[in-house]
Design a protein around this motif. Structure first.
Motif, PDB file in Angstrom:
ATOM      1  N   GLU A 159       6.812  -5.930   1.678  1.00 15.42           N
ATOM      2  CA  GLU A 159       6.817  -6.614   0.377  1.00 15.42           C
ATOM      3  C   GLU A 159       5.910  -7.837   0.416  1.00 15.42           C
ATOM      4  O   GLU A 159       5.940  -8.613   1.368  1.00 15.42           O
ATOM      5  CB  GLU A 159       8.238  -7.027  -0.006  1.00 15.42           C
ATOM      6  N   ILE A 160       5.118  -7.992  -0.622  1.00 14.81           N
ATOM      7  CA  ILE A 160       4.199  -9.128  -0.758  1.00 14.81           C
ATOM      8  C   ILE A 160       4.503  -9.820  -2.079  1.00 14.81           C
ATOM      9  O   ILE A 160       4.595  -9.164  -3.120  1.00 14.81           O
ATOM     10  CB  ILE A 160       2.733  -8.663  -0.736  1.00 14.81           C
ATOM     11  N   GLN A 161       4.669 -11.122  -2.041  1.00 17.02           N
ATOM     12  CA  GLN A 161       4.961 -11.878  -3.262  1.00 17.02           C
ATOM     13  C   GLN A 161       3.981 -13.030  -3.393  1.00 17.02           C
ATOM     14  O   GLN A 161       3.806 -13.815  -2.465  1.00 17.02           O
ATOM     15  CB  GLN A 161       6.398 -12.403  -3.249  1.00 17.02           C
ATOM     16  N   THR A 162       3.321 -13.107  -4.551  1.00 22.70           N
ATOM     17  CA  THR A 162       2.410 -14.217  -4.809  1.00 22.70           C
ATOM     18  C   THR A 162       3.089 -15.238  -5.707  1.00 22.70           C
ATOM     19  O   THR A 162       3.973 -14.898  -6.492  1.00 22.70           O
ATOM     20  CB  THR A 162       1.119 -13.730  -5.488  1.00 22.70           C
ATOM     21  N   PHE A 195       4.878  -7.069  -4.985  1.00 24.99           N
ATOM     22  CA  PHE A 195       4.294  -5.755  -4.710  1.00 24.99           C
ATOM     23  C   PHE A 195       4.852  -5.231  -3.394  1.00 24.99           C
ATOM     24  O   PHE A 195       5.019  -5.992  -2.433  1.00 24.99           O
ATOM     25  CB  PHE A 195       2.773  -5.880  -4.633  1.00 24.99           C
ATOM     26  N   ALA A 196       5.162  -3.928  -3.333  1.00 21.96           N
ATOM     27  CA  ALA A 196       5.725  -3.368  -2.105  1.00 21.96           C
ATOM     28  C   ALA A 196       5.222  -1.953  -1.877  1.00 21.96           C
ATOM     29  O   ALA A 196       4.991  -1.194  -2.824  1.00 21.96           O
ATOM     30  CB  ALA A 196       7.252  -3.372  -2.180  1.00 21.96           C
ATOM     31  N   TYR A 197       5.057  -1.617  -0.599  1.00 22.70           N
ATOM     32  CA  TYR A 197       4.692  -0.253  -0.226  1.00 22.70           C
ATOM     33  C   TYR A 197       5.451   0.137   1.044  1.00 22.70           C
ATOM     34  O   TYR A 197       5.888  -0.721   1.810  1.00 22.70           O
ATOM     35  CB  TYR A 197       3.182  -0.107  -0.032  1.00 22.70           C
ATOM     36  N   ARG A 198       5.606   1.454   1.252  1.00 19.52           N
ATOM     37  CA  ARG A 198       6.345   1.922   2.415  1.00 19.52           C
ATOM     38  C   ARG A 198       5.646   1.511   3.715  1.00 19.52           C
ATOM     39  O   ARG A 198       4.422   1.538   3.814  1.00 19.52           O
ATOM     40  CB  ARG A 198       6.459   3.443   2.382  1.00 19.52           C
ATOM     41  N   GLU A 199       6.451   1.189   4.709  1.00 20.51           N
ATOM     42  CA  GLU A 199       5.901   0.801   6.004  1.00 20.51           C
ATOM     43  C   GLU A 199       5.085   1.938   6.620  1.00 20.51           C
ATOM     44  O   GLU A 199       4.031   1.720   7.206  1.00 20.51           O
ATOM     45  CB  GLU A 199       7.045   0.401   6.929  1.00 20.51           C
ATOM     46  N   ASN A 200       5.589   3.171   6.469  1.00 20.86           N
ATOM     47  CA  ASN A 200       4.866   4.355   6.959  1.00 20.86           C
ATOM     48  C   ASN A 200       4.160   5.039   5.789  1.00 20.86           C
ATOM     49  O   ASN A 200       4.333   6.230   5.538  1.00 20.86           O
ATOM     50  CB  ASN A 200       5.814   5.311   7.673  1.00 20.86           C
ATOM     51  N   ILE A 239       3.470   5.991  -2.668  1.00 27.16           N
ATOM     52  CA  ILE A 239       4.308   5.291  -3.641  1.00 27.16           C
ATOM     53  C   ILE A 239       4.312   3.791  -3.374  1.00 27.16           C
ATOM     54  O   ILE A 239       4.492   3.348  -2.239  1.00 27.16           O
ATOM     55  CB  ILE A 239       5.750   5.832  -3.611  1.00 27.16           C
ATOM     56  N   VAL A 240       4.104   2.997  -4.442  1.00 28.77           N
ATOM     57  CA  VAL A 240       4.229   1.543  -4.382  1.00 28.77           C
ATOM     58  C   VAL A 240       5.108   1.093  -5.550  1.00 28.77           C
ATOM     59  O   VAL A 240       5.321   1.841  -6.505  1.00 28.77           O
ATOM     60  CB  VAL A 240       2.852   0.838  -4.447  1.00 28.77           C
ATOM     61  N   LYS A 241       5.624  -0.130  -5.449  1.00 25.72           N
ATOM     62  CA  LYS A 241       6.454  -0.703  -6.509  1.00 25.72           C
ATOM     63  C   LYS A 241       5.937  -2.092  -6.841  1.00 25.72           C
ATOM     64  O   LYS A 241       5.421  -2.786  -5.967  1.00 25.72           O
ATOM     65  CB  LYS A 241       7.915  -0.792  -6.049  1.00 25.72           C
ATOM     66  N   MET A 242       6.095  -2.499  -8.094  1.00 26.11           N
ATOM     67  CA  MET A 242       5.602  -3.824  -8.461  1.00 26.11           C
ATOM     68  C   MET A 242       6.245  -4.367  -9.727  1.00 26.11           C
ATOM     69  O   MET A 242       6.732  -3.617 -10.581  1.00 26.11           O
ATOM     70  CB  MET A 242       4.086  -3.801  -8.668  1.00 26.11           C
ATOM     71  N   THR A 243       6.268  -5.690  -9.816  1.00 23.36           N
ATOM     72  CA  THR A 243       6.499  -6.422 -11.060  1.00 23.36           C
ATOM     73  C   THR A 243       5.444  -7.512 -11.095  1.00 23.36           C
ATOM     74  O   THR A 243       5.025  -8.015 -10.053  1.00 23.36           O
ATOM     75  CB  THR A 243       7.900  -7.061 -11.123  1.00 23.36           C
ATOM     76  N   GLY A 244       5.000  -7.890 -12.272  1.00 25.96           N
ATOM     77  CA  GLY A 244       3.922  -8.865 -12.399  1.00 25.96           C
ATOM     78  C   GLY A 244       2.659  -8.167 -12.863  1.00 25.96           C
ATOM     79  O   GLY A 244       2.708  -7.315 -13.755  1.00 25.96           O
TER      80      GLY A 244
END
Length: 325
Positions: free
Chosen positions: A117-120, A143-148, A156-161
C-alpha cells in the motif's frame, strides 16, 4: 451480521495487522462519519493493548465464561446504557473473554493476501509496478497492489483518490478496483479519480472497460471519452471537449468554447482555490488555455478583460459577478 459486529471485527483486524486495503478504506470512512465511532475505536484499541499481555498460546474456556456471563445477566438488574457505552462495553467484553470472535479470527479465518500500500499526502508520487506499468499518484491518494503481483492471472490494483495510469500491454487484464466501479484494460493510458461520491475515468489513449460495482452495467471508453459511476449506481459515458481531467498531470488546461461556469469549475480544481460564480449574469463561452507558469490572479484578470466580469478577492477565495458576452 449487525453493523456493530462488522466494524468491531474490522477494528480487530486493524489492531492485528490483518486489514486489507479495501477493508481499511471502509473502516476509515466509517470512523470519519461519526465522532462516536472514533471514540469506540480508541477505547477498543486501549483495551486491546492491555489484553496483549496474555500469553499468545492461551486457550480460554469460552463456554464457561459465557455461562458465567449469562448467569449474571439472568440474576442482575438490567440498566439501559447510552449507545456508545454499550458499544464500548461489548468491545471490552469480547476482548476480555479473550477467545471468542477474536480468537476465531486469529486462528480460523483465512489469511488475507499481502498487499503493498502506498499513500500520498501533500505531494504526488511515481510508482512502477512489477509488470512495468507506470502510475502517477496525485496528492491524497491511496494505492495498493498485490505483493506477488506478477503471479496472478489478473493484474489487480485498488485505489481511492486520483491517479494516471500508463499500463504496459500484456495478455493479463489490468483491473483497477474503486469505490463505485472497476476499470479493466490490457494496455492504455488513462486517468482515474475516485472518492466517496463517484469514480471518474478519462481515457488518453487506447480502450478501457468500466463496470459498475453491482456488475449490471458496463461501457467501453476510447481516446477522449469519459465515464462516471456514482454512488447511486448510475454509469454515464460522455465525450468532453477537452481532457482537463488530466490537468494535474499535464499541468495545462485547455478551453474550447467552454461555458464560463465550467471554466471556473476547472480552475477551482486545478488551482485548489474557491471561486464563487453564482453572481455571474451570463455564461459566456471561453476559449484559451492555462499553462503551468500561469497564476490564478493572472487567469482571472484575463477572464475579467475578455468577458467584462467583476473579480473580488475574499477570505475564502474569489467571487465573480456581472459579465457580458
Amino acid at each position: 451480521m449487525k453493523e456493530q459486529d462488522k466494524y468491531l471485527i474490522l477494528i480487530h483486524k486493524r489492531l492485528t495487522k490483518q486489514l486489507s486495503s479495501e477493508e481499511a478504506q471502509e473502516l476509515d470512512t466509517w470512523l470519519a462519519s461519526d465522532a462516536e465511532h472514533r471514540t469506540l475505536y480508541e477505547d477498543t484499541a486501549k483495551s486491546w493493548e492491555q489484553s496483549i499481555q496474555y500469553k499468545a498460546d492461551y486457550q480460554p474456556d469460552t463456554a464457561s465464561e459465557w455461562n458465567k456471563l449469562n448467569e449474571k445477566i439472568d440474576t442482575g438488574k438490567v440498566v439501559r446504557m447510552p449507545a456508545r457505552r454499550r458499544w464500548i462495553a461489548m468491545a471490552a467484553a469480547v476482548l476480555l473473554l479473550a477467545g471468542g470472535a477474536f480468537w476465531w479470527l486469529n486462528n480460523m479465518a483465512a489469511t488475507p493476501e499481502n498487499w503493498v500500500e502506498i499513500q500520498t499526502n501533500d505531494a504526488g508520487q511515481e510508482v512502477t509496478l512489477p509488470d512495468g506499468s507506470s502510475i502517477s499518484l496525485n496528492k491524497n491518494t491511496t494505492f495498493a497492489y498485490r505483493e506477488n503481483f506478477a503471479d496472478h492471472a489478473e493484474r489487480i490494483v485498488k485505489m481511492t483518490g486520483e491517479a494516471f495510469f500508463d499500463v504496459t500491454k500484456n495478455t493479463k487484464p489490468f483491473i483497477i478496483q474503486t469505490n463505485h466501479a472497476d476499470v479493466r484494460v490490457l494496455g492504455t493510458s488513462f486517468n482515474v479519480k475516485s472518492d466517496i461520491d463517484d469514480t471518474q475515468v478519462t481515457v488518453q489513449s487506447g480502450k478501457v472497460q468500466v463496470t459498475d460495482k453491482a456488475k449490471t452495467q458496463k461501457t467501453i471508453l476510447q481516446k477522449g471519452q469519459k465515464a462516471i459511476a456514482d454512488k447511486s449506481g448510475k454509469l454515464q459515458k460522455s465525450t468532453p471537449k477537452t481532457l482537463n481531467d488530466l490537468a494535474w498531470k499535464t499541468r495545462q488546461l485547455d478551453f474550447n468554447a467552454t461555458p464560463l461556469k465550467d471554466v471556473v469549475s476547472d480552475l477551482e480544481d486545478y488551482f485548489k482555490v474557491k471561486i464563487d460564480a453564482t453572481k455571474l449574469k451570463s455564461n459566456c463561452l471561453h476559449t484559451g488555455d492555462v499553462i503551468e507558469e500561469d497564476k490564478i490572479e493572472d487567469v482571472l484578470e484575463n477572464l475579467k478583460r475578455l468577458h467584462q466580469i467583476n473579480v473580488s478577492k475574499t477570505a475564502k477565495g474569489y467571487t465573480l459577478s456581472g459579465g457580458k458576452c
